[in-house]
Design an enzyme around this catalytic site. Structure first.
Site, PDB file in Angstrom:
ATOM      1  N   ASP A 168       0.861  -1.181   0.000  1.00  0.00           N
ATOM      2  CA  ASP A 168       0.000   0.000   0.000  1.00  0.00           C
ATOM      3  C   ASP A 168       0.904   1.240   0.000  1.00  0.00           C
ATOM      4  O   ASP A 168       2.117   1.146   0.249  1.00  0.00           O
ATOM      5  CB  ASP A 168      -0.907  -0.013   1.226  1.00  0.00           C
ATOM      6  CG  ASP A 168      -2.029   1.017   1.124  1.00  0.00           C
ATOM      7  OD1 ASP A 168      -2.260   1.545   0.023  1.00  0.00           O
ATOM      8  OD2 ASP A 168      -2.682   1.295   2.150  1.00  0.00           O
ATOM      9  N   THR A 215      -3.049   0.441  -4.207  1.00  0.00           N
ATOM     10  CA  THR A 215      -3.431   1.548  -3.329  1.00  0.00           C
ATOM     11  C   THR A 215      -4.810   2.094  -3.659  1.00  0.00           C
ATOM     12  O   THR A 215      -5.195   2.196  -4.835  1.00  0.00           O
ATOM     13  CB  THR A 215      -2.396   2.685  -3.424  1.00  0.00           C
ATOM     14  OG1 THR A 215      -2.772   3.755  -2.562  1.00  0.00           O
ATOM     15  CG2 THR A 215      -2.260   3.215  -4.836  1.00  0.00           C
ATOM     16  N   ASN A 216      -5.556   2.436  -2.613  1.00  0.00           N
ATOM     17  CA  ASN A 216      -6.742   3.262  -2.780  1.00  0.00           C
ATOM     18  C   ASN A 216      -6.268   4.684  -3.014  1.00  0.00           C
ATOM     19  O   ASN A 216      -5.606   5.274  -2.150  1.00  0.00           O
ATOM     20  CB  ASN A 216      -7.629   3.201  -1.531  1.00  0.00           C
ATOM     21  CG  ASN A 216      -8.415   1.906  -1.434  1.00  0.00           C
ATOM     22  OD1 ASN A 216      -8.472   1.136  -2.389  1.00  0.00           O
ATOM     23  ND2 ASN A 216      -9.037   1.666  -0.287  1.00  0.00           N
ATOM     24  N   ASP A 255      36.572   8.152 -15.068  1.00  0.00           N
ATOM     25  CA  ASP A 255      37.636   7.728 -15.975  1.00  0.00           C
ATOM     26  C   ASP A 255      37.824   8.812 -17.052  1.00  0.00           C
ATOM     27  O   ASP A 255      38.006   9.971 -16.710  1.00  0.00           O
ATOM     28  CB  ASP A 255      37.277   6.345 -16.547  1.00  0.00           C
ATOM     29  CG  ASP A 255      38.400   5.694 -17.316  1.00  0.00           C
ATOM     30  OD1 ASP A 255      39.370   5.245 -16.682  1.00  0.00           O
ATOM     31  OD2 ASP A 255      38.313   5.635 -18.557  1.00  0.00           O
ATOM     32  N   TYR A 290      49.494  -0.345 -20.437  1.00  0.00           N
ATOM     33  CA  TYR A 290      48.448  -0.733 -21.384  1.00  0.00           C
ATOM     34  C   TYR A 290      48.134   0.389 -22.372  1.00  0.00           C
ATOM     35  O   TYR A 290      47.727   0.140 -23.521  1.00  0.00           O
ATOM     36  CB  TYR A 290      47.183  -1.148 -20.626  1.00  0.00           C
ATOM     37  CG  TYR A 290      46.461  -0.005 -19.943  1.00  0.00           C
ATOM     38  CD1 TYR A 290      45.390   0.634 -20.557  1.00  0.00           C
ATOM     39  CD2 TYR A 290      46.837   0.442 -18.671  1.00  0.00           C
ATOM     40  CE1 TYR A 290      44.726   1.675 -19.940  1.00  0.00           C
ATOM     41  CE2 TYR A 290      46.182   1.477 -18.046  1.00  0.00           C
ATOM     42  CZ  TYR A 290      45.127   2.096 -18.683  1.00  0.00           C
ATOM     43  OH  TYR A 290      44.474   3.136 -18.069  1.00  0.00           O
ATOM     44  N   TYR A 323      42.986   7.296 -26.375  1.00  0.00           N
ATOM     45  CA  TYR A 323      44.327   7.093 -25.817  1.00  0.00           C
ATOM     46  C   TYR A 323      45.436   7.513 -26.773  1.00  0.00           C
ATOM     47  O   TYR A 323      46.600   7.559 -26.380  1.00  0.00           O
ATOM     48  CB  TYR A 323      44.519   5.607 -25.472  1.00  0.00           C
ATOM     49  CG  TYR A 323      43.679   5.128 -24.305  1.00  0.00           C
ATOM     50  CD1 TYR A 323      44.148   5.230 -22.996  1.00  0.00           C
ATOM     51  CD2 TYR A 323      42.428   4.567 -24.512  1.00  0.00           C
ATOM     52  CE1 TYR A 323      43.387   4.783 -21.928  1.00  0.00           C
ATOM     53  CE2 TYR A 323      41.652   4.111 -23.449  1.00  0.00           C
ATOM     54  CZ  TYR A 323      42.141   4.232 -22.163  1.00  0.00           C
ATOM     55  OH  TYR A 323      41.391   3.782 -21.102  1.00  0.00           O
ATOM     56  N   HIS A 357      38.005   0.341  -9.533  1.00  0.00           N
ATOM     57  CA  HIS A 357      37.906   1.359 -10.575  1.00  0.00           C
ATOM     58  C   HIS A 357      36.467   1.643 -11.005  1.00  0.00           C
ATOM     59  O   HIS A 357      36.137   2.772 -11.371  1.00  0.00           O
ATOM     60  CB  HIS A 357      38.718   0.914 -11.797  1.00  0.00           C
ATOM     61  CG  HIS A 357      38.712   1.910 -12.913  1.00  0.00           C
ATOM     62  ND1 HIS A 357      39.340   3.131 -12.815  1.00  0.00           N
ATOM     63  CD2 HIS A 357      38.125   1.890 -14.136  1.00  0.00           C
ATOM     64  CE1 HIS A 357      39.172   3.813 -13.941  1.00  0.00           C
ATOM     65  NE2 HIS A 357      38.433   3.076 -14.756  1.00  0.00           N
TER      66      HIS A 357
END
Length: 558
Positions: free
Chosen positions: A9, A123-124, A334, A382, A467, A525
Site C-alpha cells: 500500500d 493503493t486506494n 575515468d 596498457y 588514448y 575502478h
C-alpha cells in the site's frame, strides 16, 4: 508454495504518515471533535465521498466540495461552529508538505525485485485535479520507477477491501494467492486477502514490518542492497548532430536542475544505471552521454585527432544547447572525468559544478614530457599497447563478451577469477585470462548484453582513439595551465583502484579552491557499479549542498 510477489500500500506504508493522521491533525488545529472529518468522509457507506473518490467517480477537488458541505451540515447538527479558516484541502496540503517516503521499505522492495520477486503498489487513490496535484504526480512517478506494477483504485472503479481488486492484482501479477504477500496499514483491507490465501502484514512500525517481510520472503538481509537500475527500453533516447555524419547519443530522465553524466573506457551510458534513478528521485533532470566513438555516438574512422580531449570537450560542450540548457552539473568517471575537468577549465560558463570519480585533475606541466612521464608509471603500460591502430582492436573485438568480463570486474574476489593490477603480458591485454571467464559480479545478464551490443555497433577504434592523443592533449592543456577551476567541485577516490590510485589526487586544492573530497575505501575502478548505494549518497548530499541555481537572464524577444 514459495512466495514470489509482494503488494505494498502507499498511505501509511510506502509513504507516511497516512491520510488519517493528517485528518486528525486538521481536527485538532480546528478544535473539532475527534474523528469529525472521518465521520463525514465515510458517511454513506458505498456512496460516501471517500468511496466515490477512491473509485474514481469524483475527483479530489469534488471531494473537497462534498466534504465541506457535509462538514457544515454535520457541524450544524452537532452544535459545532467551524472556524472561518476551515478547509478540508488543508489536510491534503499538510500531507504533501510533511509526509515522507519510507526509505527502508522502498529499499526492501528494491531488494525483493532484484531477487526475482514481482513488486506491486496496490493503493486506494484518487484522481487529483487540485492545485497541489504535482505532489501526487511526483510520488506516483517515483513508484512507477521502482515497482513492476502500480495499481490505483481510481483507475479501476473498485477499491480495497472489495475482493475484486485483489483478484485484479493477482491476474496482473500472474500469481496465485499463496504466492503473494500484502502490506497494508488498514486491517479491514487485509481480511479479503487472507481469505483468498495471501500472507498479510499489518503495518504499524517499519522495523517489525521488515522482520516479518524477511521471514516471509527469505530475503532482505543484504548488507548493501543495490539501488534501482534504469532499463534502456524505458529511457528517452536523443541524438545531437555535431557535424555532417557525426552525432552524440544520450539518454535522459527526470525534471529539475540538469546533471550531465560522462562515462569512461570501456563503458557506455549504462554504467550510470544505478545513479540515474537515484538522482531523478532527488529532483534532478539527468542526461547521460554516450561519449564520442562509443555505441551510437559516432566518430569518423581514421581521424584519430577527432578523439583528442580538445575536440571531445568542444563537441560535448554544446550537447545540451539544442535543448535550451545553458548550464549543467557535470559528473565524469575515468575518461569522462578528464572531459568534465577540462569542461570546467575551457567552458566554465557552461558548468554549474563539477565532479569526478577516480580520475584527479592535474594541470599540464610544460617542463615534463608527457610521454616519458606516462612511461615511468608501470600501471599505464596498457596505454602504450593501445597506440598502434588496429592491434588492440583485433584483440578486444575478437570476443567482446570475454573482453568486457575480463576488464569490468569487482575488486572483491570473484568466483573462479581474481583480478588485481593488469600486467601487460607479451601478446596482448587479455593474455593469461580464461577463454570463458566467469560472470562478473558487477556486469552480467541483460546489462552485459547491452554493453556487447554497443561495442558491436561502434567497435573499439573510437574508444581506443581517446588514448592515441597523448601529446595533442598535453599541448592543448598547456594553454590553461595557469587557470583554476573556480566552481564547486567534488573528487571521489577509490581505495582499491590500482590504476588511478587515491594518492594521485594529492594537492588538487591548489587548483580547485572549492574542492570537496569523498573516499570509498573498499572500491576499485568501476565505482558506479561496485559501490552504487554509497556513491549515490555521496552525489545526492553534495548536489543538495550546492548553492541554489541563479535565476536565468531574460532577453527581449528577438
Amino acid at each position: 508454495m514459495a512466495r514470489r510477489a509482494v503488494l505494498f500500500d502507499v498511505g501509511g506504508v510506502l509513504f507516511g504518515p497516512g491520510l488519517q493522521h493528517f485528518l486528525g491533525s486538521c481536527e485538532r488545529d480546528c478544535s473539532l471533535p475527534r474523528n469529525f472529518l472521518q465521520k463525514v468522509m465515510f458517511a454513506g457507506g458505498s456512496d460516501s465521498p471517500y468511496a466515490k473518490v477512491m473509485r474514481g467517480q469524483i475527483t479530489l477537488s469534488q471531494l473537497f466540495s462534498e466534504m465541506e458541505e457535509g462538514c457544515r451540515q454535520h457541524a450544524t447538527a452537532s452544535g459545532i461552529t467551524l472556524p472561518h479558516t476551515f478547509s478540508v484541502a488543508r489536510a491534503f496540503e499538510e500531507m504533501a508538505a510533511k509526509g515522507t517516503v519510507n526509505a527502508p521499505l522502498l529499499q526492501a522492495a528494491r531488494v525483493l525485485r532484484r531477487n526475482g520477486f514481482k513488486t506491486c503498489v496496490l493503493t486506494n487513490n484518487w484522481v487529483d485535479d487540485s492545485t497541489g496535484r504535482l505532489f501526487k504526480a511526483t510520488l506516483m512517478n517515483l513508484l512507477h520507477r521502482h515497482f513492476d506494477l502500480v495499481i490505483e483504485s481510481c483507475r479501476l472503479g473498485m477499491q480495497k477491501p472489495d475482493p475484486e481488486i485483489y483478484t485484479y492484482a493477482l491476474d496482473a501479477l500472474q500469481a496465485k494467492p499463496q504466492e503473494v504477500i500484502l502490506l497494508d496499514e488498514v486491517g479491514e483491507n487485509l481480511k479479503p486477502a487472507q481469505d483468498m490465501g495471501m500472507a498479510t502484514v499489518l503495518v504499524r512500525d517499519t522495523e517489525t514490518v521488515l522482520k516479518k517481510l524477511e521471514e516471509l520472503s527469505g530475503l532482505l538481509n543484504q548488507q548493501e542492497p543495490l539501488p534501482t537500475a534504469c532499463d534502456p527500453s524505458n529511457m528517452t533516447h536523443g541524438y545531437v548532430p555535431i557535424r555532417h555524419g557525426v552525432q552524440l547519443h544520450f539518454v535522459e530522465m527526470g525534471q529539475g536542475p540538469v546533471i550531465c553524466l560522462c562515462h569512461g573506457f570501456p563503458e557506455c551510458w549504462l554504467s550510470w544505471r544505478f545513479q540515474i534513478p537515484a538522482l531523478v528521485d532527488a529532483g534532478f533532470r539527468v542526461i547521460a552521454l554516450e561519449m564520442k566513438g562509443y555505441g551510437e555516438s559516432t566518430a569518423p574512422l581514421g581521424e584519430i585527432w577527432r578523439c583528442s580531449l580538445g575536440a571531445a570537450v568542444g563537441a560535448h560542450s554544446w550537447t545540451a544547447s539544442p535543448q535550451g540548457i545553458p548550464q549543467t552539473v557535470l559528473v565524469g568517471h575515468d575518461w569522462g572525468g578528464a572531459v568534465v575537468w577540462n569542461m570546467a577549465l575551457f567552458y566554465p560558463e557552461r558548468v554549474r559544478a563539477v565532479a569526478s570519480l577516480n580520475i584527479p585533475y592535474r594541470p599540464a606541466n610544460p617542463f615534463v614530457d608527457i610521454v616519458e612521464k606516462m612511461k615511468s608509471i608501470p600501471t599505464f603500460d596498457y596505454q602504450f599497447y593501445f597506440q598502434e591502430p588496429g592491434v588492440a582492436e583485433a584483440e578486444l573485438e575478437r570476443d567482446i563478451g570475454r573482453t568486457l568480463k575480463v576488464l569490468i570486474r569487482s575488486t572483491r574476489r570473484e568466483v573462479g577469477m581474481e583480478l588485481s593490477a593488469m600486467p601487460l603480458l607479451a601478446g596482448g591485454l587479455l593474455v593469461g585470462f580464461p577463454e570463458n571467464p566467469p560472470a562478473s559480479q558487477i556486469l552480467h545478464g541483460p546489462e552485459l548484453q547491452y554493453y556487447i551490443e554497443c561495442f558491436q555497433k561502434s567497435g573499439f577504434s573510437g574508444p581506443l582513439n581517446w588514448y592515441r592523443n597523448m601529446e595533442p592533449n598535453w599541448r592543448w592543456a598547456l594553454s590553461a595551465k595557469d587557470r583554476k577551476i573556480t566552481m564547486p567541485a567534488l573528487m571521489v577516490t577509490a581505495g582499491k583502484d590500482v590504476v588511478l590510485h587515491p594518492s594521485m589526487s594529492k594537492g588538487m586544492e591548489e587548483w580547485i579552491p572549492q574542492l570537496h573530497r569523498e573516499h570509498i575505501e573498499e572500491c576499485g575502478h568501476w565505482t558506479q557499479m561496485e559501490r552504487p548505494a554509497v556513491l549515490n549518497r555521496i552525489l545526492v548530499e553534495w548536489l543538495e549542498g550546492l548553492p541554489p541555481d541563479p535565476s536565468l537572464p531574460k532577453f527581449s524577444r528577438l
